[in-house]
Design an enzyme around this catalytic site. Structure first.
Site, PDB file in Angstrom:
ATOM      1  N   ASP A 126       0.908  -1.237  -0.022  1.00 29.72           N
ATOM      2  CA  ASP A 126      -0.094  -0.156  -0.054  1.00 29.72           C
ATOM      3  C   ASP A 126       1.028   1.189   0.037  1.00 29.72           C
ATOM      4  O   ASP A 126       2.148   1.063   0.029  1.00 29.72           O
ATOM      5  CB  ASP A 126      -0.884  -0.148   1.179  1.00 29.72           C
ATOM      6  CG  ASP A 126      -1.948   1.258   1.365  1.00 29.72           C
ATOM      7  OD1 ASP A 126      -2.284   1.429   0.119  1.00 29.72           O
ATOM      8  OD2 ASP A 126      -2.052   1.808   2.464  1.00 29.72           O
ATOM      9  N   SER A 127       0.397   2.400  -0.311  1.00 31.51           N
ATOM     10  CA  SER A 127       1.273   3.759  -0.204  1.00 31.51           C
ATOM     11  C   SER A 127       1.385   4.032   1.498  1.00 31.51           C
ATOM     12  O   SER A 127       2.526   4.765   1.565  1.00 31.51           O
ATOM     13  CB  SER A 127       0.250   4.841  -0.490  1.00 31.51           C
ATOM     14  OG  SER A 127      -0.854   5.214   0.203  1.00 31.51           O
TER      15      SER A 127
ATOM     16  N   HIS B  92      -7.043   2.588   3.712  1.00 35.67           N
ATOM     17  CA  HIS B  92      -6.806   3.487   5.018  1.00 35.67           C
ATOM     18  C   HIS B  92      -8.092   3.982   5.718  1.00 35.67           C
ATOM     19  O   HIS B  92      -8.180   3.907   6.788  1.00 35.67           O
ATOM     20  CB  HIS B  92      -6.273   5.077   4.549  1.00 35.67           C
ATOM     21  CG  HIS B  92      -4.876   4.874   4.284  1.00 35.67           C
ATOM     22  ND1 HIS B  92      -4.521   4.586   2.940  1.00 35.67           N
ATOM     23  CD2 HIS B  92      -3.857   5.409   5.028  1.00 35.67           C
ATOM     24  CE1 HIS B  92      -3.146   4.635   3.042  1.00 35.67           C
ATOM     25  NE2 HIS B  92      -2.671   5.349   4.499  1.00 35.67           N
TER      26      HIS B  92
ATOM     27  N   CYS C  91      -4.419  -1.535  -1.833  1.00 31.07           N
ATOM     28  CA  CYS C  91      -4.503  -0.334  -2.256  1.00 31.07           C
ATOM     29  C   CYS C  91      -5.541  -0.001  -3.293  1.00 31.07           C
ATOM     30  O   CYS C  91      -5.359  -0.774  -4.439  1.00 31.07           O
ATOM     31  CB  CYS C  91      -2.974   0.324  -2.699  1.00 31.07           C
ATOM     32  SG  CYS C  91      -3.163   2.089  -3.352  1.00 31.07           S
TER      33      CYS C  91
ATOM     34  N   GLU D 141      -2.487   9.288   8.048  1.00 26.69           N
ATOM     35  CA  GLU D 141      -0.931   9.098   8.104  1.00 26.69           C
ATOM     36  C   GLU D 141      -0.322   9.870   9.186  1.00 26.69           C
ATOM     37  O   GLU D 141       0.809   9.506   9.663  1.00 26.69           O
ATOM     38  CB  GLU D 141      -0.114   9.240   6.738  1.00 26.69           C
ATOM     39  CG  GLU D 141      -0.749   8.124   5.701  1.00 26.69           C
ATOM     40  CD  GLU D 141       0.168   6.691   5.765  1.00 26.69           C
ATOM     41  OE1 GLU D 141       0.991   6.727   6.678  1.00 26.69           O
ATOM     42  OE2 GLU D 141      -0.362   5.968   5.626  1.00 26.69           O
TER      43      GLU D 141
ATOM     44  N   CYS E 175     -10.937   2.751  -0.162  1.00 24.00           N
ATOM     45  CA  CYS E 175      -9.559   3.026   0.256  1.00 24.00           C
ATOM     46  C   CYS E 175      -9.299   2.107   1.623  1.00 24.00           C
ATOM     47  O   CYS E 175     -10.047   2.375   2.383  1.00 24.00           O
ATOM     48  CB  CYS E 175      -9.345   4.371   0.471  1.00 24.00           C
ATOM     49  SG  CYS E 175      -7.464   4.845   0.777  1.00 24.00           S
TER      50      CYS E 175
END
Length: 281
Positions: free
Chosen positions: A13-14, A187, A76, A153, A185
């Site tokens: 993932d990012s 996240h 992701c 994040e 997403c």
């Protein structure tokens, strides 16, 4: 000949969003070894072009191939929307994305489906297309939420500002009387407490992380790749700061992981041009 069955599953993932998939792997496939990569030096992915995302994904998969993964999971949605089909043709291990499993789950839960995602995923229409291919009668509303990933994040989930942002993104979907909301997403599952406080309690929440792991389990069984030896500890790697990733991820993992920083190989000419991966001190 390498022992493919007992090679790790690669997850990427990012940033910390893919930890939602990692936790599902721990729950559903506890016997598997896992390699987790977060491309934190280049997050967020949601405001990147399709060409950039494809380049990033190729570089990550080249590195994972060097690490002998037996399968890769794109944890992701942006990568799944913009790069999955291209890279599946380029690598010799199975690559799974989160969008199709999420879409299949959503149509089982409702007919008026809202999707919150990065701007890139929303613009791709990947969820609308996947959902309406399965159920042409389903109605789909998509909202890009560019501020969510940076807030997560930066570990700002519980700040009043984050709730204000969530209210702004979710209100248009609530006003459409959605019956189902997809975390488009990985996240966004980390914002579940905030989101549940805004949407009506009758709205079904769909987290594709659970369903992509179910798909992975079926694929491993079909290919005879289930691990037969005790799992190794999860390996964590990032392209950015190991310290920041370790600190932020602790709240969801329940422990502070040991994280290494790596330089990714480049993929300018071909996804099969393997270059040495340099580990940073």
């Amino acid at each position: 000949m390498r022992d493919v069955q007992n090679s790790p599953i690669g997850v990427f993932d990012s940033g910390v969003g893919g930890l939602t998939v990692l936790r599902e792997l721990y729950r559903q496939l506890p016997q598997e070894s896992i390699l987790y990569f977060a491309d934190t030096a280049r997050l967020p992915y949601g405001n990147r072009s399709a060409a950039e995302i494809l380049q990033f994904v190729r570089e990550i998969l080249i590195w994972m191939g060097k690490k002998n993964v037996k399968m890769a999971i794109m944890a992701c949605n942006t990568s799944s929307a913009l790069a999955l089909e291209a890279v599946r043709r380029e690598f010799d291990f199975p690559i799974l994305g989160v969008i199709l499993p999420g879409a299949r789950a959503a149509v089982k839960r409702g007919k008026r489906i809202g999707v919150i995602s990065t701007s890139a995923t929303a613009k791709s229409n990947a969820y609308r297309q996947a959902i309406q291919e399965i159920d042409p009668n389903a109605q789909v509303w998509q909202v890009g939420c560019p501020e969510f990933v940076p807030l997560i994040e930066q570990n700002r989930i519980w700040e009043p500002y984050t709730r204000q942002v969530a209210q702004k993104y979710l209100q248009p979907l609530v006003s459409q009387n959605i019956d189902t909301l997809v975390y488009g997403c990985t996240h966004y599952r980390h914002l579940a407490a905030v989101i549940k406080d805004i949407v009506p309690p009758t709205v079904n929440l769909v987290d594709p992380a659970s369903y992509v792991v179910q798909a992975a389990e079926k694929e491993l069984k079909l290919m005879g790749l289930r691990q037969t030896t005790p799992p190794l500890p999860t390996q964590f790697a990032v392209s950015g700061s190991p310290e920041i990733f370790s600190q932020v991820s602790q709240q969801w993992l329940g422990y502070r992981p040991l994280v290494e920083q790596v330089y990714l190989p480049t993929a300018h000419h071909s996804p099969f041009t393997w270059e040495e991966v340099e580990v940073l001190d």
